[in-house]
Design a protein around this motif. Sequence first.
Motif, PDB file in Angstrom:
ATOM      1  N   VAL A 102      18.280  14.137  35.280  1.00 25.56           N
ATOM      2  CA  VAL A 102      18.719  15.092  34.590  1.00 25.56           C
ATOM      3  C   VAL A 102      17.791  15.324  33.304  1.00 25.56           C
ATOM      4  N   ALA A 103      17.364  14.366  32.648  1.00 26.66           N
ATOM      5  CA  ALA A 103      16.344  14.648  31.496  1.00 26.66           C
ATOM      6  C   ALA A 103      14.973  14.878  31.877  1.00 26.66           C
ATOM      7  N   ARG A 104      14.450  14.425  32.764  1.00 29.65           N
ATOM      8  CA  ARG A 104      13.424  14.993  33.462  1.00 29.65           C
ATOM      9  C   ARG A 104      13.105  16.261  34.120  1.00 29.65           C
ATOM     10  N   ILE A 105      14.204  16.604  34.877  1.00 27.14           N
ATOM     11  CA  ILE A 105      14.441  17.896  35.339  1.00 27.14           C
ATOM     12  C   ILE A 105      14.404  19.237  34.301  1.00 27.14           C
ATOM     13  N   ARG A 106      15.121  18.972  33.028  1.00 28.97           N
ATOM     14  CA  ARG A 106      15.270  19.612  32.283  1.00 28.97           C
ATOM     15  C   ARG A 106      14.057  20.000  31.300  1.00 28.97           C
ATOM     16  N   ALA A 107      13.316  18.800  31.249  1.00 33.09           N
ATOM     17  CA  ALA A 107      12.095  18.733  30.572  1.00 33.09           C
ATOM     18  C   ALA A 107      11.064  19.769  31.361  1.00 33.09           C
ATOM     19  N   ALA A 108      10.989  19.528  32.571  1.00 32.06           N
ATOM     20  CA  ALA A 108      10.122  20.296  33.348  1.00 32.06           C
ATOM     21  C   ALA A 108      10.627  21.875  33.439  1.00 32.06           C
ATOM     22  N   LEU A 109      11.965  21.926  33.357  1.00 33.25           N
ATOM     23  CA  LEU A 109      12.356  23.374  33.490  1.00 33.25           C
ATOM     24  C   LEU A 109      12.156  24.103  32.061  1.00 33.25           C
ATOM     25  N   SER A 110      11.820  23.395  31.008  1.00 33.19           N
ATOM     26  CA  SER A 110      11.565  24.191  29.786  1.00 33.19           C
ATOM     27  C   SER A 110       9.962  24.089  29.475  1.00 33.19           C
ATOM     28  N   SER A 111       9.205  23.587  30.436  1.00 32.74           N
ATOM     29  CA  SER A 111       7.647  23.878  30.321  1.00 32.74           C
ATOM     30  C   SER A 111       7.249  25.400  30.682  1.00 32.74           C
ATOM     31  N   SER A 112       5.984  25.655  30.500  1.00 34.49           N
ATOM     32  CA  SER A 112       5.368  26.633  30.630  1.00 34.49           C
ATOM     33  C   SER A 112       5.332  27.174  31.928  1.00 34.49           C
TER      34      SER A 112
END
Length: 570
Positions: A102-112
């Motif tokens: 979940v943490a990795r997915i959220r970080a990816a979705l907030s990227s550019s």
Amino acid sequence: MVFWRNRSAKKAETPVVVSEESAAEKSEAPSSETPKTDSPTNVVTLVTTRLADRLANVTVGATPPETQDAKAIKPPKVPTVAEPAAIVPVDQPHIFGQKRAVARIRAALSSSAGEHLIVLGEPGTGRMALVESLAAEATRKDVDDWIYVIERHTPSRAKAFSVPSGEGGRVAREMFSAIDKANIAFERHLKSDEHRISLDLLEEEIRYLGDKAVEQVRRRAEAQNIAVVKSLDGYVLAPMHEGRVVRSDVFRALPESLKRNVEAKITTLENELQSIVATLPDIELEASAKYEALIRQTALRAIRPSLAALKESCADHPSAGAAIDAVEEAFVASAVASGGTSAQSAMLLDFVDKDSPERRKVVTARNVSAKDLLGEIGRDALGRPAYIPGELARAGSGFVIIEAWRLASDPAAWSALSAALTSRKITPLSGPGICVKADPIPLEATVILIADDQSWSKLQAIEPGVARYFLHVAKLAATAPLAELPELEFSKGAARLAADNALRPLAPSVAPIIYKDATRRGGGRVSLSCIALLHLLQNADSIAADRSASQIRASDVTEALALRAEADAP
């Protein structure tokens, strides 16, 4: 009645009969009279009454049960056993933990934009539900919409124009509405008396300019008895006598000297006439330009009022204004090209969310062919060219979720997607019978690829360097240690799964049973397969419904487990 009484042991008992009537007479005697002393006898006299009278005396003054107040009679309270409070569902988007993923997915979705994501995991671990939930929570910056207009000078090209975010559908609808109104107005102008008079004046001007150019030659020729006659092929010179053209047989009968004199005059006039006729095309071109200007002016009178309101609403967006100008120019060019008979702009309509002011933030691609991903230029029901956007364009700056096995089964689809990921541009395809090349538009969406080991290996076989397109990788675990996922947390996750699928709440007694079953399926670890758990809870919910229970209880789950074991038995 017969009464027996022992008078003496020595005497024999003799029965005495006393009638009820005599007894009643005695009982009815006046009470004022002094009773007489009876002589000793063996008969004992009893005063009897009727049984009905005795019962009546007992019930005098009693209230019949049916006349009592019904409200005064209260049924006895039956003690009820309250159901235990149901398990409270967990608030987190994924019911079985997966904290690292979940943490990795959220970080990816907030990227550019341009940084795409692959989510790996076994089927049944809730990959799709997790990604859709987290993507819906993410925030992205809005980007412009795009519409296409066929260029006037290059009809094989569809030029892209950006319009304000969320306004693509509205702008396209209003453009087509304006074009329909302009067509009606244009036809009305063509049939007006004003337009017919303008055409007559233009034709009269063309004839006047042509006649004026040869008028001087005609006068000199007539002075020399030579006629200038206009034919279908141009102008003809012929001898004339007394104002009438001489017939050929009469001309041949003339003396030779006279014929040579006339022929010499005709040759001289022909040279002058040819020099003048050479200027006539310029006159015709000038007249044609005037006719074209007339049609253009008529078309502008039809289209500009229809587009005025739309142009004013897009005054702050130069590209949208340029698109409106291009539509106007295309309409006028179509009117001129048709010779003033009709006008039609070949604008391409962007069908993205035409009934909604916003694009879809999260797009789950169920069809992944090349045209489904990139879009297509085809024709609508009216036969007009139309732009049908693909999933990558529909998402705008949002997210496009694609399952890897779909791409692995269609290598052409993966080739189209990889080209878009490499160039960061979306180039729609041309449909059958359409020879139009569309301008590419920017790829602003983030692609999320859902894969397991098998589908990922197939994609790697198609393109060995497939991993370079996805900068972020998140992997969902199939099991979890007991210490990381205790029974309480697991039961709350199961309650969330039941609530999300409109099942009954879970009773607390269910927690140890489903946790034990998950541990068994996980081989000593907690299985994170939500599909298996969901099927179990659905079966238990059906059993609870048959028993009219408001919760899923331990007995319901136990029976569901038994049914599953029976079905799995060979």
